[in-house]
Motif scaffolding. Sequence first.
Motif, PDB file in Angstrom:
ATOM      1  N   LEU A  48       0.701  -1.320  -0.043  1.00  0.00           N
ATOM      2  CA  LEU A  48       0.132   0.015  -0.052  1.00  0.00           C
ATOM      3  C   LEU A  48       0.899   1.509   0.073  1.00  0.00           C
ATOM      4  CD1 LEU A  48      -2.677  -0.981   2.781  1.00  0.00           C
ATOM      5  CD2 LEU A  48      -3.032  -1.035   0.163  1.00  0.00           C
ATOM      6  N   GLN A  49       0.449   2.244  -0.795  1.00  0.00           N
ATOM      7  CA  GLN A  49       1.347   3.419  -0.888  1.00  0.00           C
ATOM      8  C   GLN A  49       0.480   4.677  -0.362  1.00  0.00           C
ATOM      9  OE1 GLN A  49       4.399   4.021  -2.222  1.00  0.00           O
ATOM     10  NE2 GLN A  49       4.190   6.148  -1.096  1.00  0.00           N
ATOM     11  N   PRO A  50       1.100   5.328   0.842  1.00  0.00           N
ATOM     12  CA  PRO A  50       0.216   6.268   1.416  1.00  0.00           C
ATOM     13  C   PRO A  50       0.444   7.661   0.709  1.00  0.00           C
ATOM     14  CG  PRO A  50       2.236   5.954   2.456  1.00  0.00           C
ATOM     15  CD  PRO A  50       2.334   4.814   1.585  1.00  0.00           C
ATOM     16  N   ALA A  51      -0.479   8.664   0.899  1.00  0.00           N
ATOM     17  CA  ALA A  51      -0.374  10.143   0.229  1.00  0.00           C
ATOM     18  C   ALA A  51       0.784  10.437   0.702  1.00  0.00           C
ATOM     19  CB  ALA A  51      -1.491  10.445   0.698  1.00  0.00           C
ATOM     20  N   ARG A  52       1.365  11.595  -0.248  1.00  0.00           N
ATOM     21  CA  ARG A  52       2.346  12.261   0.087  1.00  0.00           C
ATOM     22  C   ARG A  52       2.499  13.043   1.571  1.00  0.00           C
ATOM     23  NH1 ARG A  52       3.624  17.602   0.059  1.00  0.00           N
ATOM     24  NH2 ARG A  52       1.368  18.026  -1.032  1.00  0.00           N
ATOM     25  N   THR A  53       1.406  13.180   2.353  1.00  0.00           N
ATOM     26  CA  THR A  53       1.500  13.687   3.674  1.00  0.00           C
ATOM     27  C   THR A  53       1.590  12.577   4.665  1.00  0.00           C
ATOM     28  OG1 THR A  53      -0.581  14.442   3.366  1.00  0.00           O
ATOM     29  CG2 THR A  53       0.870  15.919   2.931  1.00  0.00           C
ATOM     30  N   ASN A  54       1.330  11.274   4.377  1.00  0.00           N
ATOM     31  CA  ASN A  54       0.910  10.357   5.294  1.00  0.00           C
ATOM     32  C   ASN A  54       2.075   9.528   5.583  1.00  0.00           C
ATOM     33  OD1 ASN A  54      -1.492  11.708   5.262  1.00  0.00           O
ATOM     34  ND2 ASN A  54      -2.534  10.034   4.300  1.00  0.00           N
ATOM     35  N   LYS A  55       1.890   8.655   6.741  1.00  0.00           N
ATOM     36  CA  LYS A  55       2.993   7.517   6.968  1.00  0.00           C
ATOM     37  C   LYS A  55       2.183   6.371   7.416  1.00  0.00           C
ATOM     38  CE  LYS A  55       6.207   6.312  10.839  1.00  0.00           C
ATOM     39  NZ  LYS A  55       6.488   6.638  11.920  1.00  0.00           N
ATOM     40  N   LEU A  56       2.619   5.449   6.692  1.00  0.00           N
ATOM     41  CA  LEU A  56       2.075   3.672   6.813  1.00  0.00           C
ATOM     42  C   LEU A  56       2.905   3.165   7.817  1.00  0.00           C
ATOM     43  CD1 LEU A  56      -0.048   1.702   6.333  1.00  0.00           C
ATOM     44  CD2 LEU A  56       1.273   1.311   4.467  1.00  0.00           C
ATOM     45  N   THR A  57       2.500   2.328   8.793  1.00  0.00           N
ATOM     46  CA  THR A  57       3.372   1.403   9.580  1.00  0.00           C
ATOM     47  C   THR A  57       2.612  -0.009   9.402  1.00  0.00           C
ATOM     48  OG1 THR A  57       4.093   3.053  11.282  1.00  0.00           O
ATOM     49  CG2 THR A  57       4.010   0.817  11.846  1.00  0.00           C
TER      50      THR A  57
END
Length: 1010
Positions: free
Chosen positions: A851-860
Amino acid sequence: MTTFGAVLSAKNTIINTFYCSRFKLVGRSNKILRDVYDKLGPWEEILKRLDYTSSSRSRKKVNALDGRIKEAIWKFEDSLESLLTRHLPSQFETLPEIVSIDLLSLENDARSLIQKLKDMEKEYVYEVDNMAEDEPISSVIGFHGTNSKMTGLSDQLQLLKTDLMRESRRGYHFYSLYGTAGVGKTTLAMQIYEDPEIQSKFECRAWVTVGRVPQPAGQISKGILAQLCGTTQGDDYLKERMDGMNCIVVLDDVWEPHVWDFFKDSLPYTKYGCILVLLTRRHRKSMNVGISNEPWLEVRFLNEEESMELLCEKVFGDEVCPPQLHKAANKIAKLCEGLPLMIVTVADILSTSVHNREPVYWNEVAEKRNSVFTDAYNEISKVLFPSYNYLPQRLKMPFLFMGVFPQDYDTPPSKIITMLTAEGLWYDRRCLRELAIYFSLVLRSFKSVNKTSDEFSIGEYKTCWLHSSWRHVCRGEASQNKFYHVLNKLIDALEGLKGQRGLCLENNILFGIKEFRDSVRLNCASYARSLLFYGPYHQYPIPIDVGFRLLREIDALRQRFYTFPIEFLSLFQLKYLALTYNGELPATISKLFNLRVLIIHPHMKIRRLRAASYVPIQIWDMQELEHIEILGKSLVAPSHLSSLKKLKTLVGVNASICTISQLSRRIPNIRKLRIQIELTPYDDHNDLLRCFGCISILGSLEILKFNITNPVIKHGHVYPVTPGSLKLPRNLKKLHLSGMGFPWEYMDVVGSLPYLEALKLRSYAFLGSCWEAKRESFWELKFLLIEESDLVQWNPRLGSFPKLDYLSLKHCYKLKEVSGPTSIYAELGFEIVAIELEDCNPLALTCATQLQPARTNKLTVIGSSSFYEKPITFKYERYGGDHIPKAIREVEDSDKEGDVEGGGIDEDTNEKDREENNGEKCTSDHEDIKEEDYGKEIANRGEDDEGKGADEDSNDEDEEENDHEYSYEEQETEASANIKEHGCVEEDGRLMPMSKSMRASQGFESAATK
């Protein structure tokens, strides 16, 4: 210092007497109480005058007067409640519907109190307005530290240094360090002050230790000028000397919020230079310096490794800790709970002992079998006490009360609030939040729904506790002020027990000793308002009938009762009762007509087959009940039209499908409902829908936990899938379902709930291979748990789950596809979204990591598996953009102990390293996070513990914790090799399951087979 609490308690006692449904005041009784109440009315504001005085003023005279006022109020309250009790029948007599109360004999006591309050009001106001300046002066001008190595806090030092080095704007700028006393603020500021890079950026430096009793502002200003410029004379010269210069001024140990305003005008204005003012403070309430957006950093506690390093450094210097002392030293460091002042104080005592190299002595210290820790607590109490002494009046009693809970007792805030309310001491729901955030005195853990939220946006915490050093301060102050007395040994009952209004036992067996019971009966039984059993669980009966008459709360969940203590039935002032008891409740429990909270836990969850145990029907006559928590017993509605209109929480009771419809009409204002239903194979499962239809009429319900015990999942059963088949209360915020076997189509109803924030689905609550969430559904949901499900695909549609920040999937063995919720892709500011997969199909983990988060987000993404000999955890972190995440492998050593208590360790203990890669930030935890801290972090992802009462969900599977600890490997190449070793391969930074042929060639079985 406890008069504020005495005023609250007396006013609440009078109000309860006025409005008690079982009392009828006759004669002059109303006027007697009204006159006293009116005289007490303004005292809250009178006492608050002290809050607006300077912390440099001495409060000794005011505190002594405070004690006299408190004693006068308590004396009247004792007389009032004793008189009320004498009007009521004994425990063996029938209680009439209405009791006539004549308080004429109390009139002289009322007049005496009114006159004393009138006289002492003038004296109190005079003393507050004329407090003398305290001594000695605590200010020190100039830097007197040494450029020694700092142990621990390296992450915060680097963060602070980076922020200060980045500052280049002209004019005055401010930065604050705050935290509880002894946490290391001054040490951190010293490291900054002496740092070579800081010195190269800031040509001029000045240090002033301000302290609680500072020198006159003029002298401090001159001291700052002398350090910055070498002189205090000549404004033109000073302006010329400082113009264009970068200066740093450290103001250490600041107490007043506007301290900078007192002497900033004495400093020359620099048109082209920068003056950075670094302040250290004990709490955030003193951070208003007349400017907006002041940067700040809360100094954290040390983690266990840093604590051990500091202890050994202070005791052994440059030597290594001897191997024979290492285990004891590690335990001693852990007992200090990360507070550097405590560690250093204990180390000083150890290093000066003639036995400081003897294992026997160190083991005694580690087991607290000698006076080392007590001596250390007494020593640092002198440093800590001013922080308590200068708290706002309304916060002192809640803070002191938290000292009753032992070291291993992480308490839900709701329980603290409920118990304070029972004692008549609760003032404001913001109290605990202020003590935690603004005064750094209360440690806390967060609910799962708030794991990635900013603390200032969180309404309440999961649990709260005190550091052991603060617990020592609270207990000493509480005992001295007769608020409560903690009892551990028999000698504790022989010293300081006289007149105590609360007893807290940390050794429950004490009541089995006749000498102890006699001392309690003689010294405090007639005054005590609370009886708390917080020692280790004791399963054998003990006698506690020592003549208690005015108890308001009994918390005895850690003491087993074989029979219901009949003597409790004469405690008409009782508002909080919590017992461990397996027998039947007596019908006469309704004599406790003032009871607000009733909690009954079983000693063991064992019952006879088809032998139901019922809550007595007389419980419906207890109209003041707000919280019922009776585990394992069935509650049925009475035949007469009785309801509990004040009931807010109903937890743990068993019910049947046919009784739920009756119950729902009798609890119209319920906010939290947790019920269990046991279905047999012969029951019509469609009747479950009728149950939810009955519950849906509860408009005040915010939390619903509905559990089917021993569920029988009928895979061939077909529920009707029509609009409105499932009905739920509209105002739900938290929904926990288990064992229903509903079709996923019913989720459209759940997703339409406008306020739902947390959803937990366990034990095949829903059946089916695919859940496609409806567009623009689950608008407010933040936390989603799916555990034990046959789900294969989770596909939220466009616009659904826009605020979801934590998705937990556990034991979903068939799960293959996990799509991203809208919260991952929406650019609504910086958002952190976490996906946890525990014992799921490896394909689901692969899907989640792609999954690829939006430019301003972070995925863990955190994936853990217990299929192998050693549990494995994979952790990915990805910022928006094209950054390829790193795979991090955790392998837990099965021989290591789990430690998930978290007591005293700040959740922000481990600041993540920041790496620059192609303009995007990637956070990697494998370098700095230690295994015990990651174990705490995983443990804290456990379920939330809402609601009132004592450990109400302690036995609930909804609130279980993850007990595992994990250790990080530091080298990515080793991680990749070990991933391959366990049946997965890493391709382009992504974790991919091996193909069947590859697994066969490597000698692996499939995860499903395992």
